[in-house]
Design a protein around this motif. Structure first.
Motif, short mmCIF file in Angstrom:
data_model
loop_
_atom_site.label_atom_id
_atom_site.label_comp_id
_atom_site.label_asym_id
_atom_site.label_seq_id
_atom_site.Cartn_x
_atom_site.Cartn_y
_atom_site.Cartn_z
N SER A 17 9.82 0.66 -18.87
CA SER A 17 9.23 -0.06 -17.73
C SER A 17 9.41 -1.57 -17.88
O SER A 17 9.33 -2.31 -16.89
N LYS A 20 14.99 -4.83 -17.72
CA LYS A 20 15.47 -5.52 -16.53
C LYS A 20 16.98 -5.62 -16.64
O LYS A 20 17.52 -5.82 -17.72
N ARG A 50 13.84 5.89 -10.07
CA ARG A 50 13.48 4.48 -10.00
C ARG A 50 14.75 3.63 -9.91
O ARG A 50 15.80 4.05 -10.37
N TYR A 52 15.79 -0.88 -10.00
CA TYR A 52 15.28 -2.24 -10.14
C TYR A 52 15.74 -3.05 -8.94
O TYR A 52 16.92 -3.14 -8.63
N TRP A 86 10.64 -2.83 -10.53
CA TRP A 86 10.94 -1.40 -10.47
C TRP A 86 10.31 -0.77 -9.25
O TRP A 86 9.14 -0.97 -8.96
N GLN A 88 9.82 3.07 -7.33
CA GLN A 88 9.88 4.50 -7.67
C GLN A 88 9.57 5.34 -6.45
O GLN A 88 8.70 4.99 -5.63
#
Length: 92
Positions: A17, A20, A50, A52, A86, A88
């Motif tokens: 999590s 990046k 997910r 970014y 992020w 999702q």
């Protein structure tokens, strides 16, 4: 009929999590579909996807899940996205 219940283990992810991307905006204005290929060490279920998002990334985002042979098996539209970070979506 048999019911496939998800295993009683904690969810896991391919990316931390806190991860990046090195470059989060390609400055490309055309829509593209990107993918990731992976091999699982154990049986499990894919419940969501997910990605970014850079603050410059606008528009509707759709997640597609494909088999290794190219068969589309799930689709979901991202909703309530934050401006960056992020994002999702879970599959129905």
């Amino acid at each position: 009929a048999p019911v496939n219940n998800p295993p009683a283990t904690a969810p896991s992810s391919l990316f931390a999590s806190t991860a990046k991307p090195g470059a989060s905006d390609s400055k490309d204005s055309a829509a593209v579909e990107l993918g990731v290929t992976f091999v699982a060490d154990t049986d499990g279920y894919i419940t969501g996807i997910r990605f970014y998002k850079n603050s410059a990334n606008k528009g509707t985002h759709i997640a597609n899940l494909w088999t290794s042979t190219g068969q589309l098996i799930a689709t979901a539209t991202f909703a309530s996205e934050s401006s960056s970070g992020w994002q999702q979506v879970n599959f129905a």
